[in-house]
Design an enzyme around this catalytic site. Sequence first.
Site, PDB file in Angstrom:
ATOM      1  N   HIS A   1      10.147 -60.653  72.474  1.00 21.29           N
ATOM      2  CA  HIS A   1       9.826 -61.880  71.718  1.00 21.29           C
ATOM      3  C   HIS A   1       8.662 -62.642  72.337  1.00 21.29           C
ATOM      4  O   HIS A   1       8.118 -63.546  71.712  1.00 21.29           O
ATOM      5  CB  HIS A   1      11.065 -62.774  71.655  1.00 21.29           C
ATOM      6  CG  HIS A   1      12.157 -62.205  70.802  1.00 21.29           C
ATOM      7  ND1 HIS A   1      12.497 -62.726  69.573  1.00 21.29           N
ATOM      8  CD2 HIS A   1      12.959 -61.119  70.984  1.00 21.29           C
ATOM      9  CE1 HIS A   1      13.468 -61.995  69.040  1.00 21.29           C
ATOM     10  NE2 HIS A   1      13.770 -61.022  69.880  1.00 21.29           N
TER      11      HIS A   1
ATOM     12  N   ASP B   1       2.017 -68.013  73.639  1.00 17.51           N
ATOM     13  CA  ASP B   1       3.321 -67.895  72.989  1.00 17.51           C
ATOM     14  C   ASP B   1       3.409 -66.570  72.258  1.00 17.51           C
ATOM     15  O   ASP B   1       2.433 -66.154  71.619  1.00 17.51           O
ATOM     16  CB  ASP B   1       3.510 -69.043  71.979  1.00 17.51           C
ATOM     17  CG  ASP B   1       4.949 -69.530  71.923  1.00 17.51           C
ATOM     18  OD1 ASP B   1       5.849 -68.720  72.176  1.00 17.51           O
ATOM     19  OD2 ASP B   1       5.168 -70.724  71.627  1.00 17.51           O
TER      20      ASP B   1
HETATM   21  C1  G6P Z   1      12.453 -67.920  74.306  1.00 13.80           C
HETATM   22  C2  G6P Z   1      12.888 -66.527  74.703  1.00 13.80           C
HETATM   23  C3  G6P Z   1      14.359 -66.291  74.365  1.00 13.80           C
HETATM   24  C4  G6P Z   1      15.221 -67.405  74.928  1.00 13.80           C
HETATM   25  C5  G6P Z   1      14.700 -68.772  74.473  1.00 13.80           C
HETATM   26  C6  G6P Z   1      15.486 -69.934  75.081  1.00 13.80           C
HETATM   27  O1  G6P Z   1      12.445 -68.038  72.920  1.00 13.80           O
HETATM   28  O2  G6P Z   1      12.070 -65.556  74.072  1.00 13.80           O
HETATM   29  O3  G6P Z   1      14.781 -65.058  74.896  1.00 13.80           O
HETATM   30  O4  G6P Z   1      16.565 -67.253  74.552  1.00 13.80           O
HETATM   31  O5  G6P Z   1      13.344 -68.889  74.856  1.00 13.80           O
HETATM   32  O6  G6P Z   1      15.517 -69.844  76.468  1.00 13.80           O
HETATM   33  P1  G6P Z   1      16.878 -69.709  77.280  1.00 13.80           P
HETATM   34  O7  G6P Z   1      16.469 -69.447  78.688  1.00 13.80           O
HETATM   35  O8  G6P Z   1      17.576 -71.025  77.088  1.00 13.80           O
HETATM   36  O9  G6P Z   1      17.688 -68.599  76.676  1.00 13.80           O
END
Ligand code: G6P
Length: 458
Positions: free
Chosen positions: A155, A363
């Site tokens: 992602h 991003d």
């Molecule tokens: C980004 C990453 C995700 C992640 C999200 C929130 O979008 O690509 O993998 O889940 O951030 O971050 P966190 O550390 O809270 O999961």
Amino acid sequence: MNRLIVVSNRVTLAQPSSAGGLAIALSAALAQRGGLWMGWSGQQTDDKSPAPLAISTVGKITYALTDLTQKDLEEYYQGFANRVLWPICHYRLDLAEYERKEMSGYFRVNRFFAERLASLVQEGDLVWVHDYHLIPLAAELRRAGLRNRLGFFLHIPWPPPDVFFAMPVHAEILKSLCSYDVVGFQTKYDVENFLGCLHRSGLARHVGGIITTTEGKSLRVGAYPIGIDTARFSTLAAQSATSRPLRKAAESLRGRDLIVGADRLDYSKGITQRIDAFERFIRSEKHMQGKVTYLQITPKSRSEVPEYEAMQRVVAEQAGRVNGELGTLDWVPIRYINRSVPHNLLSGLYRLSKVGLVTPLRDGMNLVAKEYVAAQSEDDPGVLVLSAFAGAARELDGAIKVNPYDVEGIAQALSTALTMSLEERRERWRSMYDHLLEHDVQHWCEWFLDDLEVPPLQ
Ligand code: G6P
């Protein structure tokens, strides 16, 4: 249809409010097709070995969640994933902190995930792994004897070889990715960077749409830009716009134009540069003083990681300073909300605003940009000011593109956006909205899974 198993570190059981793009997109994708979703429960256990997987079913989705120990979280999540892979993939070599203990913790937790998952997988299941936390999962699943089709989607961005190779264990990470059948990225630039890394490391013999690794295995690599649930978000915004909290928010603006930004508190999002740009805009365009409000919604994120904790203070101080210097008795230039706002309210706020300000320094995609467009109405669409370094900039041609490091350029874009004619706003919005309707999250999901289902020609 083969059963789908999705694996990600972050899982959300209900419609998320502060979750990042990944959890939002996966909930939408799985809600339609159904399947099994495995990941971390979000809970830390004090036990040395966590309890068995917690299995529950909501609608068409069966969740299989595991707790992690404090040591696991420190080494795998706060450590290697978020202090090495995240900064490296966002081109921030300066912020990467390598610890051998954390690197081995990362591989250990992936093995743990694989062992737990292996007991759930049946013949014919498609396994789709998500994001940088779980890169070694396929190699571990193969080691456990699994022969199913395994896909991986990243992602976040994939950096150029010179950046990537600065990371110790880069070879292991690259090799791990070669254990999948399909590896997907957000944009063709990420694909190019990845192929460059494979080439340089000598891990792939031939590079085209399909790659043959030096071990003779074929690997499909491609760009699959992620979408959102466009129609649903648009309806949500229309409904939310007439709700009581939104009417109150609109009243509180007293006719002022609203600029809105919404990002997890993360150094990759360019929040400090953006506040600088807003300050520059209202200092240079004096007639706008008292006439515009900038709402920045920034839920806390990964606060246990030192770089994030430090940023918490920096942004709060910066917003406070600007308000202190420029605010008046009846005007607060920046409204800073340092917690999450429910998704439906957010959609209404996007619709209420004149400008969506999305300026990450780097991003993978940025789903806020897409949601901002989906939330607008044709009657009076807001303008998207978008960083050229977000994956979304490759698709959203109707946005005003900015260099997120160029504070003066962003200030100029704000001025252009706020004075744009209705006709131009409609034209820009229409082309983006039509694109998003067609390329929504279901389309993304089917596209990837179609490629995963079909073994490439050898
Ligand atoms: C980004 C990453 C995700 C992640 C999200 C929130 O979008 O690509 O993998 O889940 O951030 O971050 P966190 O550390 O809270 O999961």
